[in-house]
Write a protein that holds these residues in place. Structure first.
Motif, PDB file in Angstrom:
ATOM      1  N   THR A  23      -5.883  -9.689   0.532  1.00 51.74           N
ATOM      2  CA  THR A  23      -4.500  -9.311   0.836  1.00 51.74           C
ATOM      3  C   THR A  23      -4.258  -7.891   0.344  1.00 51.74           C
ATOM      4  O   THR A  23      -5.007  -7.380  -0.498  1.00 51.74           O
ATOM      5  CB  THR A  23      -3.499 -10.251   0.137  1.00 51.74           C
ATOM      6  N   GLY A  24      -3.225  -7.275   0.845  1.00 47.25           N
ATOM      7  CA  GLY A  24      -2.880  -5.927   0.409  1.00 47.25           C
ATOM      8  C   GLY A  24      -2.531  -5.875  -1.066  1.00 47.25           C
ATOM      9  O   GLY A  24      -2.902  -4.939  -1.771  1.00 47.25           O
ATOM     10  N   ALA A  25      -1.837  -6.902  -1.544  1.00 48.08           N
ATOM     11  CA  ALA A  25      -1.457  -6.936  -2.962  1.00 48.08           C
ATOM     12  C   ALA A  25      -2.694  -7.051  -3.846  1.00 48.08           C
ATOM     13  O   ALA A  25      -2.782  -6.415  -4.905  1.00 48.08           O
ATOM     14  CB  ALA A  25      -0.507  -8.098  -3.222  1.00 48.08           C
ATOM     15  N   ALA A  26      -3.669  -7.846  -3.408  1.00 50.62           N
ATOM     16  CA  ALA A  26      -4.896  -7.988  -4.192  1.00 50.62           C
ATOM     17  C   ALA A  26      -5.688  -6.675  -4.190  1.00 50.62           C
ATOM     18  O   ALA A  26      -6.254  -6.280  -5.203  1.00 50.62           O
ATOM     19  CB  ALA A  26      -5.751  -9.116  -3.636  1.00 50.62           C
ATOM     20  N   GLY A  27      -5.718  -5.997  -3.055  1.00 53.24           N
ATOM     21  CA  GLY A  27      -6.399  -4.705  -2.980  1.00 53.24           C
ATOM     22  C   GLY A  27      -5.726  -3.668  -3.858  1.00 53.24           C
ATOM     23  O   GLY A  27      -6.399  -2.882  -4.528  1.00 53.24           O
ATOM     24  N   ALA A  28      -4.395  -3.684  -3.864  1.00 55.39           N
ATOM     25  CA  ALA A  28      -3.655  -2.749  -4.711  1.00 55.39           C
ATOM     26  C   ALA A  28      -3.921  -3.032  -6.182  1.00 55.39           C
ATOM     27  O   ALA A  28      -4.128  -2.104  -6.978  1.00 55.39           O
ATOM     28  CB  ALA A  28      -2.161  -2.851  -4.416  1.00 55.39           C
ATOM     29  N   ALA A  29      -3.949  -4.302  -6.550  1.00 57.36           N
ATOM     30  CA  ALA A  29      -4.212  -4.665  -7.939  1.00 57.36           C
ATOM     31  C   ALA A  29      -5.629  -4.267  -8.346  1.00 57.36           C
ATOM     32  O   ALA A  29      -5.860  -3.838  -9.473  1.00 57.36           O
ATOM     33  CB  ALA A  29      -4.014  -6.162  -8.136  1.00 57.36           C
ATOM     34  N   ARG A  30      -6.567  -4.409  -7.428  1.00 56.75           N
ATOM     35  CA  ARG A  30      -7.954  -4.079  -7.732  1.00 56.75           C
ATOM     36  C   ARG A  30      -8.133  -2.587  -8.032  1.00 56.75           C
ATOM     37  O   ARG A  30      -8.998  -2.207  -8.812  1.00 56.75           O
ATOM     38  CB  ARG A  30      -8.840  -4.477  -6.566  1.00 56.75           C
ATOM     39  N   HIS A  31      -7.312  -1.757  -7.420  1.00 59.15           N
ATOM     40  CA  HIS A  31      -7.416  -0.316  -7.649  1.00 59.15           C
ATOM     41  C   HIS A  31      -6.343   0.235  -8.566  1.00 59.15           C
ATOM     42  O   HIS A  31      -6.322   1.442  -8.814  1.00 59.15           O
ATOM     43  CB  HIS A  31      -7.404   0.439  -6.321  1.00 59.15           C
ATOM     44  N   GLY A  32      -5.472  -0.608  -9.044  1.00 62.80           N
ATOM     45  CA  GLY A  32      -4.465  -0.151  -9.994  1.00 62.80           C
ATOM     46  C   GLY A  32      -3.411   0.753  -9.387  1.00 62.80           C
ATOM     47  O   GLY A  32      -2.926   1.665 -10.057  1.00 62.80           O
ATOM     48  N   VAL A  33      -3.088   0.532  -8.117  1.00 64.75           N
ATOM     49  CA  VAL A  33      -2.024   1.292  -7.464  1.00 64.75           C
ATOM     50  C   VAL A  33      -0.947   0.309  -7.019  1.00 64.75           C
ATOM     51  O   VAL A  33      -1.171  -0.895  -6.965  1.00 64.75           O
ATOM     52  CB  VAL A  33      -2.547   2.111  -6.258  1.00 64.75           C
ATOM     53  N   THR A  34       0.187   0.842  -6.682  1.00 69.23           N
ATOM     54  CA  THR A  34       1.272  -0.014  -6.232  1.00 69.23           C
ATOM     55  C   THR A  34       0.981  -0.519  -4.820  1.00 69.23           C
ATOM     56  O   THR A  34       0.246   0.132  -4.059  1.00 69.23           O
ATOM     57  CB  THR A  34       2.611   0.745  -6.223  1.00 69.23           C
ATOM     58  N   PRO A  35       1.555  -1.657  -4.441  1.00 66.13           N
ATOM     59  CA  PRO A  35       1.357  -2.142  -3.069  1.00 66.13           C
ATOM     60  C   PRO A  35       1.825  -1.146  -2.014  1.00 66.13           C
ATOM     61  O   PRO A  35       1.200  -1.004  -0.966  1.00 66.13           O
ATOM     62  CB  PRO A  35       2.184  -3.422  -3.014  1.00 66.13           C
ATOM     63  N   ARG A  36       2.901  -0.418  -2.311  1.00 67.96           N
ATOM     64  CA  ARG A  36       3.390   0.579  -1.350  1.00 67.96           C
ATOM     65  C   ARG A  36       2.366   1.690  -1.153  1.00 67.96           C
ATOM     66  O   ARG A  36       2.080   2.107  -0.031  1.00 67.96           O
ATOM     67  CB  ARG A  36       4.713   1.162  -1.848  1.00 67.96           C
ATOM     68  N   HIS A  37       1.794   2.178  -2.250  1.00 69.14           N
ATOM     69  CA  HIS A  37       0.780   3.231  -2.147  1.00 69.14           C
ATOM     70  C   HIS A  37      -0.464   2.702  -1.425  1.00 69.14           C
ATOM     71  O   HIS A  37      -1.073   3.411  -0.623  1.00 69.14           O
ATOM     72  CB  HIS A  37       0.413   3.752  -3.533  1.00 69.14           C
TER      73      HIS A  37
END
Length: 122
Positions: A23-37
């Protein structure tokens, strides 16, 4: 363009998200960026491909760098035996006074070490 390890990891996660594995949220968490970014990165990845993971200014000269002629003049003056025992900060101050150079205090240090003028002081 060659990708760094971090950029390759980012491309891998972007591919997994675009294929629906993550998911996008999981990808964002994996890279330490916000979901919007991360959504912005994903849109850029879908438009540009792997190049989206690379910073747009990578490989370009800094806007803060000195012109080559000024840099060479400063290095030739710094090679003078008069300045042999000067540290980088004192050298920057003297160059600034002598030529009204608007150089930063750390520039002679990095340039001197790149040219082999000084070694680490440890």
């Amino acid at each position: 363009m060659e990708l760094s390890l971090r950029e390759r990891d980012r491309v891998s996660v972007l591919r997994q998200v675009s294929e629906g594995v993550l998911t996008g949220a999981a990808g964002a968490a994996r890279h330490g960026v916000t979901p919007r970014h991360f959504r912005r990165l994903l849109r850029r990845f879908e438009a540009e491909g792997d190049a989206a993971a690379v910073h747009g200014l990578k490989g370009r000269p800094s806007n803060r760098s000195l012109p080559a002629a000024v840099r060479e003049l400063a290095l030739s003056v710094a090679a003078d035996p008069l300045y042999a025992d000067f540290g980088p900060t004192l050298l920057a101050e003297h160059l600034g006074r002598r030529w009204a150079n608007r150089d930063s205090g750390t520039a002679p240090r990095t340039r001197g070490w790149r040219r082999g003028r000084r070694g680490a002081r440890r």
